[in-house]
Design an enzyme around this catalytic site. Structure first.
Site, PDB file in Angstrom:
ATOM      1  N   LYS A  27      34.444  53.870  43.860  1.00 45.74           N
ATOM      2  CA  LYS A  27      33.027  53.638  43.520  1.00 45.74           C
ATOM      3  C   LYS A  27      32.264  52.991  44.674  1.00 45.74           C
ATOM      4  O   LYS A  27      31.082  53.277  44.860  1.00 45.74           O
ATOM      5  CB  LYS A  27      32.884  52.859  42.216  1.00 45.74           C
ATOM      6  CG  LYS A  27      33.406  51.453  42.247  1.00 45.74           C
ATOM      7  CD  LYS A  27      33.332  50.822  40.863  1.00 45.74           C
ATOM      8  CE  LYS A  27      34.193  49.578  40.786  1.00 45.74           C
ATOM      9  NZ  LYS A  27      33.870  48.530  41.758  1.00 45.74           N
ATOM     10  N   ARG A  40      30.638  42.973  35.099  1.00 45.95           N
ATOM     11  CA  ARG A  40      32.073  43.121  34.882  1.00 45.95           C
ATOM     12  C   ARG A  40      32.508  42.648  33.507  1.00 45.95           C
ATOM     13  O   ARG A  40      33.684  42.761  33.162  1.00 45.95           O
ATOM     14  CB  ARG A  40      32.827  42.314  35.926  1.00 45.95           C
ATOM     15  CG  ARG A  40      33.337  43.147  37.110  1.00 45.95           C
ATOM     16  CD  ARG A  40      34.089  42.192  37.995  1.00 45.95           C
ATOM     17  NE  ARG A  40      35.043  42.754  38.899  1.00 45.95           N
ATOM     18  CZ  ARG A  40      34.787  43.232  40.104  1.00 45.95           C
ATOM     19  NH1 ARG A  40      33.563  43.363  40.520  1.00 45.95           N
ATOM     20  NH2 ARG A  40      35.774  43.600  40.892  1.00 45.95           N
ATOM     21  N   ARG A  51      44.796  50.731  50.680  1.00 42.38           N
ATOM     22  CA  ARG A  51      43.711  49.963  51.290  1.00 42.38           C
ATOM     23  C   ARG A  51      44.237  48.637  51.834  1.00 42.38           C
ATOM     24  O   ARG A  51      43.779  48.163  52.886  1.00 42.38           O
ATOM     25  CB  ARG A  51      42.622  49.714  50.242  1.00 42.38           C
ATOM     26  CG  ARG A  51      41.394  49.076  50.815  1.00 42.38           C
ATOM     27  CD  ARG A  51      40.271  49.053  49.807  1.00 42.38           C
ATOM     28  NE  ARG A  51      40.455  47.978  48.845  1.00 42.38           N
ATOM     29  CZ  ARG A  51      39.674  47.797  47.788  1.00 42.38           C
ATOM     30  NH1 ARG A  51      38.697  48.636  47.541  1.00 42.38           N
ATOM     31  NH2 ARG A  51      39.875  46.795  46.955  1.00 42.38           N
ATOM     32  N   ARG A  95      42.785  43.275  52.905  1.00 34.79           N
ATOM     33  CA  ARG A  95      41.986  42.418  52.028  1.00 34.79           C
ATOM     34  C   ARG A  95      42.875  41.405  51.338  1.00 34.79           C
ATOM     35  O   ARG A  95      43.947  41.740  50.846  1.00 34.79           O
ATOM     36  CB  ARG A  95      41.262  43.275  50.986  1.00 34.79           C
ATOM     37  CG  ARG A  95      39.784  43.348  51.245  1.00 34.79           C
ATOM     38  CD  ARG A  95      39.126  44.270  50.274  1.00 34.79           C
ATOM     39  NE  ARG A  95      39.089  43.737  48.917  1.00 34.79           N
ATOM     40  CZ  ARG A  95      38.279  44.212  47.978  1.00 34.79           C
ATOM     41  NH1 ARG A  95      37.465  45.201  48.256  1.00 34.79           N
ATOM     42  NH2 ARG A  95      38.286  43.701  46.764  1.00 34.79           N
ATOM     43  N   ARG A 138      43.609  42.139  38.663  1.00 38.07           N
ATOM     44  CA  ARG A 138      42.277  42.761  38.646  1.00 38.07           C
ATOM     45  C   ARG A 138      42.244  43.942  37.686  1.00 38.07           C
ATOM     46  O   ARG A 138      41.261  44.145  36.984  1.00 38.07           O
ATOM     47  CB  ARG A 138      41.880  43.166  40.060  1.00 38.07           C
ATOM     48  CG  ARG A 138      41.397  41.972  40.876  1.00 38.07           C
ATOM     49  CD  ARG A 138      41.667  42.125  42.356  1.00 38.07           C
ATOM     50  NE  ARG A 138      40.898  43.182  42.971  1.00 38.07           N
ATOM     51  CZ  ARG A 138      41.306  43.885  44.016  1.00 38.07           C
ATOM     52  NH1 ARG A 138      42.506  43.685  44.541  1.00 38.07           N
ATOM     53  NH2 ARG A 138      40.538  44.806  44.530  1.00 38.07           N
TER      54      ARG A 138
HETATM   55  P1  AMP Z   1      35.263  43.857  44.278  1.00 33.53           P
HETATM   56  O1  AMP Z   1      35.022  44.010  45.742  1.00 33.53           O
HETATM   57  O2  AMP Z   1      34.127  44.387  43.440  1.00 33.53           O
HETATM   58  O3  AMP Z   1      36.597  44.404  43.851  1.00 33.53           O
HETATM   59  O4  AMP Z   1      35.283  42.283  43.969  1.00 33.53           O
HETATM   60  C1  AMP Z   1      36.226  41.444  44.570  1.00 33.53           C
HETATM   61  C2  AMP Z   1      36.337  40.154  43.790  1.00 33.53           C
HETATM   62  O5  AMP Z   1      35.085  39.474  43.770  1.00 33.53           O
HETATM   63  C3  AMP Z   1      36.720  40.294  42.325  1.00 33.53           C
HETATM   64  O6  AMP Z   1      38.117  40.446  42.130  1.00 33.53           O
HETATM   65  C4  AMP Z   1      36.193  38.979  41.762  1.00 33.53           C
HETATM   66  O7  AMP Z   1      37.018  37.885  42.118  1.00 33.53           O
HETATM   67  C5  AMP Z   1      34.885  38.818  42.527  1.00 33.53           C
HETATM   68  N1  AMP Z   1      33.779  39.498  41.835  1.00 33.53           N
HETATM   69  C6  AMP Z   1      33.089  40.592  42.260  1.00 33.53           C
HETATM   70  N2  AMP Z   1      32.147  40.949  41.392  1.00 33.53           N
HETATM   71  C7  AMP Z   1      32.234  40.063  40.361  1.00 33.53           C
HETATM   72  C8  AMP Z   1      31.539  39.898  39.125  1.00 33.53           C
HETATM   73  N3  AMP Z   1      30.559  40.750  38.754  1.00 33.53           N
HETATM   74  N4  AMP Z   1      31.905  38.880  38.327  1.00 33.53           N
HETATM   75  C9  AMP Z   1      32.863  38.016  38.683  1.00 33.53           C
HETATM   76  N5  AMP Z   1      33.586  38.124  39.809  1.00 33.53           N
HETATM   77  C10 AMP Z   1      33.270  39.133  40.659  1.00 33.53           C
END
Ligand code: AMP
Length: 190
Positions: A13, A88, A127, A133, A144
């Site tokens: 995405k 989320r 990745r 990361r 996650r």
């Molecule tokens: P992502 O890059 O979207 O996978 O986000 C990486 C990490 O950032 C997640 O595993 C959460 O720890 C935090 N995070 C990102 N978006 C959110 C959100 N909407 N609510 C809470 N934590 C978030």
């Protein structure tokens, strides 16, 4: 064009959100990228969220909602946005509804990147090797995906019942998924 991308991590995405951002000239607003930028900058927010991201848990809603409220209020988001990684959970989805209603806007489309856990895990491991990361460790990946199922899947259902959900088979090549998205968004924009 106000677009939201939803789906498990590893579903592609983020990649598609960047393409949509270029196609429709709207900013790509990714909460994950904003948190990672805050960590890289060494800001107070960054210090607060660093251990949370590393564990794969969610950052508290108040911090996340405030971040999005500020970001969507900036001038470059006035004509639209592609929102990635937010909402989320249902509390965040309700906060987003209120925010959008407050500025007289609505979501044009919610793109749902459907992918099974096994494929998502494989992609995230790939990745991890490529990008290193901090949250692409085996434990954090599992955490996650578990959070995705317990908290984010209900957000998908919320938009499905509203009739704005565009389901996509996310396991296909980038170009194929992109073409399907363009066709869907062009119809909506017309
Ligand atoms: P992502 O890059 O979207 O996978 O986000 C990486 C990490 O950032 C997640 O595993 C959460 O720890 C935090 N995070 C990102 N978006 C959110 C959100 N909407 N609510 C809470 N934590 C978030």
């Amino acid at each position: 064009m106000n677009v939201l991308v939803l789906g498990p991590q590893g579903s592609g995405k983020g990649t598609q959100a960047k393409l949509i951002s270029a196609d429709y000239d709207v900013p790509h607003v990714s909460t994950g990228e904003m948190f990672r930028a805050a960590i890289a900058e060494g800001s107070a927010l960054g210090a607060q969220v660093e251990p949370i991201l590393a564990s794969g848990e969610l950052v508290p809603d108040d911090l996340t909602v405030a971040l999005i409220r500020e970001r969507l209020g900036r001038p470059d988001a006035a004509a639209g946005f592609v929102l990635d990684g937010f909402p989320r959970n249902l509390a965040q989805a309700e906060a987003l509804d209120e925010m959008l209603a407050g500025i007289g806007r609505a979501l044009d489309a919610v793109l749902f990147f459907d992918l099974d856990d096994e494929s998502a895990t494989d992609r995230l491991r790939g990745r991890a090797a490529a990008e290193g990361r901090a949250d692409d460790t085996q434990e954090a990946i599992a955490r996650r995906l578990a959070i995705y199922h317990t908290q984010t899947a209900s957000v998908v259902e919320r938009y499905r019942t509203r009739g704005v959900l565009v389901p996509l088979h996310a396991g296909r090549p980038i170009g194929e998924v992109h073409a399907e998205i363009q066709a869907a968004l062009d119809l909506i924009a017309a």
